[in-house]
Write a protein that holds these residues in place. Structure first.
Motif, PDB file in Angstrom:
ATOM      1  N   GLY A 621      28.897  40.266  41.473  1.00 49.93           N
ATOM      2  CA  GLY A 621      29.802  38.884  41.004  1.00 49.93           C
ATOM      3  C   GLY A 621      31.287  39.688  39.684  1.00 49.93           C
ATOM      4  O   GLY A 621      32.326  38.502  39.707  1.00 49.93           O
ATOM      5  N   GLY A 622      31.383  41.116  39.927  1.00 49.56           N
ATOM      6  CA  GLY A 622      32.160  41.763  39.093  1.00 49.56           C
ATOM      7  C   GLY A 622      33.593  41.364  38.879  1.00 49.56           C
ATOM      8  O   GLY A 622      34.186  41.550  38.609  1.00 49.56           O
ATOM      9  N   ASP A 623      33.647  41.226  40.498  1.00 48.66           N
ATOM     10  CA  ASP A 623      34.908  41.419  41.171  1.00 48.66           C
ATOM     11  C   ASP A 623      35.804  40.447  40.347  1.00 48.66           C
ATOM     12  O   ASP A 623      37.461  40.014  39.767  1.00 48.66           O
ATOM     13  N   GLU A 624      34.933  38.989  40.001  1.00 50.61           N
ATOM     14  CA  GLU A 624      35.565  37.501  39.355  1.00 50.61           C
ATOM     15  C   GLU A 624      35.936  38.069  37.929  1.00 50.61           C
ATOM     16  O   GLU A 624      36.792  37.868  37.213  1.00 50.61           O
ATOM     17  N   ARG A 627      38.986  39.728  37.361  1.00 54.91           N
ATOM     18  CA  ARG A 627      40.474  39.235  37.586  1.00 54.91           C
ATOM     19  C   ARG A 627      40.853  38.531  37.040  1.00 54.91           C
ATOM     20  O   ARG A 627      42.068  38.649  35.935  1.00 54.91           O
ATOM     21  N   VAL A 628      39.214  38.075  36.047  1.00 54.63           N
ATOM     22  CA  VAL A 628      39.587  36.873  35.129  1.00 54.63           C
ATOM     23  C   VAL A 628      40.483  37.983  34.185  1.00 54.63           C
ATOM     24  O   VAL A 628      41.341  37.573  33.033  1.00 54.63           O
ATOM     25  N   LEU A 629      39.822  38.988  33.496  1.00 59.15           N
ATOM     26  CA  LEU A 629      40.253  39.774  32.556  1.00 59.15           C
ATOM     27  C   LEU A 629      41.510  40.356  32.423  1.00 59.15           C
ATOM     28  O   LEU A 629      42.118  40.694  31.498  1.00 59.15           O
ATOM     29  N   GLU A 630      42.163  40.984  33.854  1.00 60.10           N
ATOM     30  CA  GLU A 630      42.764  41.725  34.399  1.00 60.10           C
ATOM     31  C   GLU A 630      44.387  40.491  33.983  1.00 60.10           C
ATOM     32  O   GLU A 630      45.133  40.698  33.737  1.00 60.10           O
ATOM     33  N   THR A 653      36.664  26.271  34.128  1.00 59.43           N
ATOM     34  CA  THR A 653      36.135  26.893  34.637  1.00 59.43           C
ATOM     35  C   THR A 653      36.198  28.753  34.762  1.00 59.43           C
ATOM     36  O   THR A 653      35.439  29.577  34.162  1.00 59.43           O
ATOM     37  N   TYR A 654      37.313  28.847  34.048  1.00 62.69           N
ATOM     38  CA  TYR A 654      38.182  29.263  33.676  1.00 62.69           C
ATOM     39  C   TYR A 654      37.544  29.937  32.966  1.00 62.69           C
ATOM     40  O   TYR A 654      36.942  31.379  32.569  1.00 62.69           O
ATOM     41  N   ARG A 655      36.954  29.564  31.953  1.00 59.91           N
ATOM     42  CA  ARG A 655      36.582  30.133  30.103  1.00 59.91           C
ATOM     43  C   ARG A 655      35.447  30.131  30.455  1.00 59.91           C
ATOM     44  O   ARG A 655      35.264  31.554  29.980  1.00 59.91           O
ATOM     45  N   ARG A 660      31.778  34.951  30.322  1.00 60.05           N
ATOM     46  CA  ARG A 660      30.723  35.928  30.518  1.00 60.05           C
ATOM     47  C   ARG A 660      31.529  36.892  30.709  1.00 60.05           C
ATOM     48  O   ARG A 660      30.831  38.148  30.779  1.00 60.05           O
ATOM     49  N   ALA A 661      32.932  37.717  31.097  1.00 64.73           N
ATOM     50  CA  ALA A 661      33.738  38.872  31.234  1.00 64.73           C
ATOM     51  C   ALA A 661      33.719  39.231  30.390  1.00 64.73           C
ATOM     52  O   ALA A 661      33.179  40.489  29.980  1.00 64.73           O
ATOM     53  N   HIS A 662      33.701  38.991  29.525  1.00 58.89           N
ATOM     54  CA  HIS A 662      33.577  39.110  27.817  1.00 58.89           C
ATOM     55  C   HIS A 662      32.237  39.689  27.780  1.00 58.89           C
ATOM     56  O   HIS A 662      32.727  41.252  27.139  1.00 58.89           O
TER      57      HIS A 662
END
Length: 689
Positions: A621-624, A627-630, A653-655, A660-662
Motif C-alpha cells: 500500500g505504500g505507492d498510494e 503519491r499523496v506525500l509527493e 479519503t485523501y485526508r 496514514r502516510a504521515h
C-alpha cells in the motif's frame, strides 16, 4: 721512522677497525673470496644511502691489505659514467700500488653506472685475473642477469645491507663516545641506521648540557635535513616527491591510494618508488625503511606544515571512504590505516611501533577462537570475568575481533551491545554500571542500544601489548562506522595506560567497578550528540596536535528528540520540504537523518526526506502513500483540496491517506533515528548487530 711504532696510516686503519660495527657476515664473505675458500668472485652490495656501503668497502680494503693483497677503490661519483673513464680510473689507481690489476676491485656508487651493467658482466669482470675479487656497491638492486645467468649465478653473491640490531647500534654509539646510559635512547631514535646513529651521536655531543634529550628524529632538525640529503637526494619532480610523501605517511601505500593523490602519473611514480633502495614492497603495498620514513616525514612537516597537513587529510579521507563503503572487501585494512594516521596523542609511541610492524590481518573470531580468548581473560582477570566473557560470546558471537598466528589468538577485542534483555544485564557489574550511567546522563529511547567495548587483551602482556591498541582500535572504528548505537563505552583494566588516550578521543570517564583481579574503568560517549562522523572529524583535528579533552562545542549536537518531538519536527519539515533554507532551522538537522559533516544541512535533510518518501513504495500500500506525500509537499499544490482533486480522491479519503502516510513516514524515519535502520547510498538498509 721508528720501526717499533706504527705509521699514521696503520694507526688510522686500527682506529677504523675498532669503529667498524656489524656487517660481519658480509665482510667474512668477501674475505673468504680473497682467501680462496669461496668460489664467489663478485659481491654485489646494495642498500639506501648512509646504510654503511662505503664503510664496508673500506673494511674490505683493509682486510686485503692485511693479507698482502692490493685493493683499488673507485667512487663512481668522481668519474664520468662511461666504460672508458672507469678503465682509466682503475688503471691509474692500480699503477699507484705497483700492479697492473688489483686483487680486489671496489666500486662505490654503482647505481650511477648501472647502465653499463652488461659491460661489467660481458667485459670488465671476465677480463680480471682468475683469483681476483670484485665488489660492486650501490643503492639499487643489482640486475637480475647476475642471478639468472647460469655462470654468474655460481660466481656471484648479493648482499642487501639492512639496519643494525640494538646491540650493534649501541656498540656504534659507544665508539662515537656516547655514554652507555644515553645509548639506549639514541639507538631507539636511530632505528639501526648507521648514518643516523653517527649523526645523532654528534648532535648529542654538541648539544648544551641543559638541552632536552633527543627523543625522536624531529627533535634534531639538522640531522633530519642531512639524512634526507644523503638518503633521498634523487627525486625527479613534485609528483614523485608527493608520491614519496604518501608512501611515508601511509602504513602501506597501494596503487589506488597513489592514484588518488598524484592522479594520472601514478604508474610512473609507482615504478620509480619500487626502484628505490629505501622502499620495500609488501603483501599490501609499498612502504619505506623506518628511519627513512621518519626522516622524510619530519623534514616535510618542518619544511611545509600546511602541505603536510593537507596530505594527511587527503590520505585519511581516502581510507574513510573505503571504511564507509559497504562493498569494500577488507574494511579492517582501511580502519587500521585510519588508526595509524595518529602522529600525536598519548599512545603515539605505540602507534609508531605498530606502523613499523606493518599491518596484521584483523577478522571476526570464529567458534574455534573463543575458547582461547576466554582462557586469556581467565589467566589475566580470573574466573568470574572469563565466565562473563564466555556468556557474552555465546549470545553475541559476531562482536569478537582477533589477530591470530599459527599458535593461536595473539590479541582480541570484544564489541557487545546492551541491553541484552537477559541475565547479563544484571550479572555483569560493568553492564549494570553502563545502564545506570546511561539512564542518568542520556536515557535510551525505545529501540536504541549501547555499544560496549567490554574486554580486550593479548597473549603477551595482556593490555600492555601494542597489538591490543591495533585490534581494539580497528574493532572500534569498524563498529562505530557501520553499526548504529545511542552510546558507546570502552572498558580498560589499565586506566593509567589508556585513560588519557580515551580522553584524547573525546570520551569521558564515567564508570569504575571492581571485579576479577582489578578495576574495570569505563569511558563513555553519547553518540546521538556526538555522532561517529564528528568523532572522525575531531580525530582529524587532533591526530597531528595531540590535544586532549572533551569535544569542542561546535561538534556537539543538542539533546536527542523524544518520539513526540520527532513526530512534530517531521510534520513541520514536510511543510518546508521544497525550501532547504527553511529546513536548515529544523531540529532534524541535528538528528540521525542528516550526515553531520554535510556543509548544507537543509539540503541534506531535504534529500533524506525525499528518499524516505520514495522508499514507501516498498511497503504494501505504500505507492498510494508516496503519491499523496509527493503531491502534497513536492509539487507546489495550492491546497490539500487541490491535491485531493488532482489525485482523484474524495477529500475525506485523501485526508485519511495523508494521515496514514504521515504515520508511516514518521515510523520509517524514527527507525533511522534510533539506529534500527540505516540510510546509505540512496538505500534503506536494515542494520545488523
Amino acid at each position: 721512522m721508528d720501526p717499533g711504532r706504527p705509521s699514521v696510516a696503520e694507526t688510522l686503519d686500527r682506529a677504523r677497525d675498532r669503529g667498524f660495527v656489524g656487517r660481519r657476515a658480509e665482510l667474512d664473505a668477501v674475505t673468504a673470496s680473497l682467501d680462496g675458500t669461496s668460489a664467489v668472485r663478485v659481491h654485489l652490495v646494495h642498500g639506501p644511502g648512509g646504510i654503511g656501503k662505503s664503510t664496508l668497502l673500506d673494511a674490505c680494503a683493509r682486510a686485503a691489505a692485511r693479507r698482502g693483497l692490493t685493493a683499488v677503490y673507485v667512487d663512481a661519483r668522481e668519474i664520468e659514467p662511461t666504460a672508458a673513464a672507469l678503465l682509466v680510473a682503475v688503471g691509474e689507481r692500480a699503477a699507484r700500488t705497483g700492479v697492473a690489476e688489483p686483487d680486489l676491485l671496489l666500486l662505490d656508487g654503482f647505481e650511477l653506472v648501472a647502465h653499463l651493467d652488461a659491460w661489467f658482466r660481458g667485459e670488465l669482470v671476465p677480463s680480471r685475473p682468475g683469483g681476483s675479487v670484485t665488489v660492486l656497491a650501490g643503492r639499487t638492486m643489482p640486475a637480475s642477469e647476475w642471478r639468472h645467468d647460469a655462470g654468474w649465478r655460481e660466481l656471484t653473491q648479493v648482499h642487501e645491507l639492512g639496519i643494525l640490531d640494538e646491540e650493534e647500534s649501541r656498540a656504534l654509539l659507544d665508539r662515537y663516545g656516547v655514554a652507555p646510559e644515553d645509548g639506549g635512547d639514541l639507538a631507539r631514535v636511530g632505528r639501526g641506521h648507521p648514518l643516523a646513529l653517527a649523526m645523532l651521536a654528534e648532535a648529542s655531543a654538541d648539544a648544551p648540557s641543559d638541552a632536552p634529550a633527543i627523543a625522536r628524529l624531529a627533535d634534531a632538525p639538522a640531522v633530519v635535513a642531512a639524512l634526507c640529503a644523503r638518503i633521498v637526494d634523487d627525486i625527479p619532480d613534485e609528483a614523485h616527491r608527493t608520491g614519496l610523501a604518501t608512501c611515508a605517511h601511509a602504513t602501506r601505500m597501494t596503487q589506488d591510494l597513489l592514484s588518488r593523490i598524484v592522479g594520472a602519473r601514478a604508474a610512473e611514480v609507482w615504478a620509480w618508488l619500487e626502484s628505490r633502495s629505501y622502499v620495500r614492497r609488501g603483501e599490501i603495498g609499498l612502504f619505506l625503511h623506518d628511519v627513512v620514513r621518519e626522516a622524510f616525514e619530519a623534514e616535510f612537516a618542518q619544511r611545509s606544515p600546511d602541505a603536510y597537513a593537507a596530505l594527511h587529510v587527503a590520505i585519511r579521507n581516502y581510507f574513510l571512504e573505503r571504511l564507509f563503503d559497504p562493498a569494500d572487501p577488507r574494511p579492517d585494512r582501511a580502519a587500521a590505516e585510519i588508526l595509524l594516521t595518529h602522529r600525536a596523542g598519548p599512545l603515539a609511541d605505540q602507534t609508531a611501533a605498530l606502523r613499523d610492524a606493518g599491518q596484521l590481518s584483523i577478522a571476526r573470531a570464529d567458534a574455534a577462537d573463543v575458547a582461547g580468548i576466554v582462557d586469556l581473560i581467565r589467566h589475566a582477570e580470573g574466573d568470574r570475568v572469563a565466565d562473563l566473557a564466555r556468556r557474552y560470546a555465546e549470545e553475541q558471537p559476531h562482536g569478537i575481533y582477533r589477530v591470530r598466528s599459527d599458535t593461536g589468538v595473539e590479541a582480541f577485542a570484544t564489541q557487545f551491545y546492551l541491553p541484552t534483555d537477559g541475565p547479563l544485564d544484571t550479572d555483569d557489574p560493568g553492564a549494570r554500571a553502563v545502564l545506570a550511567a546511561v539512564a542518568e546522563h542520556g536515557p535510551l529511547r525505545p529501540g536504541e542500544r549501547i555499544n560496549v567495548n567490554r574486554f580486550a587483551g593479548a597473549s603477551g602482556r595482556y593490555m600492555g601489548d601494542p597489538a591490543v591498541l591495533l585490534v581494539n582500535g580497528v574493532a572500534c572504528i569498524l563498529e562505530w562506522a557501520r553499526e548504529p548505537a545511542a552510546w558507546t563505552f570502552i572498558f580498560t583494566v589499565e586506566d593509567e595506560r589508556y585513560g588519557r588516550y580515551f580522553e584524547y578521543l573525546g570520551l569521558r570517564r564515567m564508570i569504575e567497578v571492581s571485579m576479577g583481579h582489578g578495576r574495570h574503568v569505563g569511558y563513555g560517549w553519547d553518540r546521538r550528540r556526538f555522532p561517529a562522523p564528528l568523532l572522525f572529524e575531531l580525530m582529524a583535528r587532533r591526530e597531528l596536535t595531540g590535544e586532549i579533552g572533551p569535544p569542542p562545542a561546535d561538534l556537539v549536537r543538542p539533546a536527542p528528540l523524544s518520539r513526540d518531538e520527532f513526530t512534530r519536527a517531521v510534520r513541520a519539515a514536510l511543510s518546508d520540504l521544497a525550501y532547504p533554507d527553511r529546513l536548515a532551522g529544523s531540529p532534524l538537522t541535528a538528528s540521525a537523518l542528516t550526515d553531520p559533516t554535510q556543509p548544507i544541512p537543509g539540503e541534506a535533510l531535504q534529500a533524506t526526506l525525499r528518499q524516505a518518501i520514495v522508499a514507501l513504495d516498498r511497503a504494501p500500500g505504500g505507492d498510494e502513500h508516496r503519491r499523496v506525500l509527493e503531491r502534497t509537499y513536492l509539487h507546489g499544490t495550492a491546497s490539500q483540496e487541490a491535491a485531493a482533486e488532482i489525485l482523484g480522491l474524495p477529500f475525506s479519503t485523501y485526508r485519511r491517506h495523508l494521515a496514514r502516510a504521515h504515520d508511516r513516514l514518521v515510523e520509517s524515519l524514527w527507525a533511522v533515528e534510533v539506529g534500527q535502520v540505516t540510510m546509505a547510498a540512496g538505500e534503506r538498509e536494515v542494520g545488523t548487530g
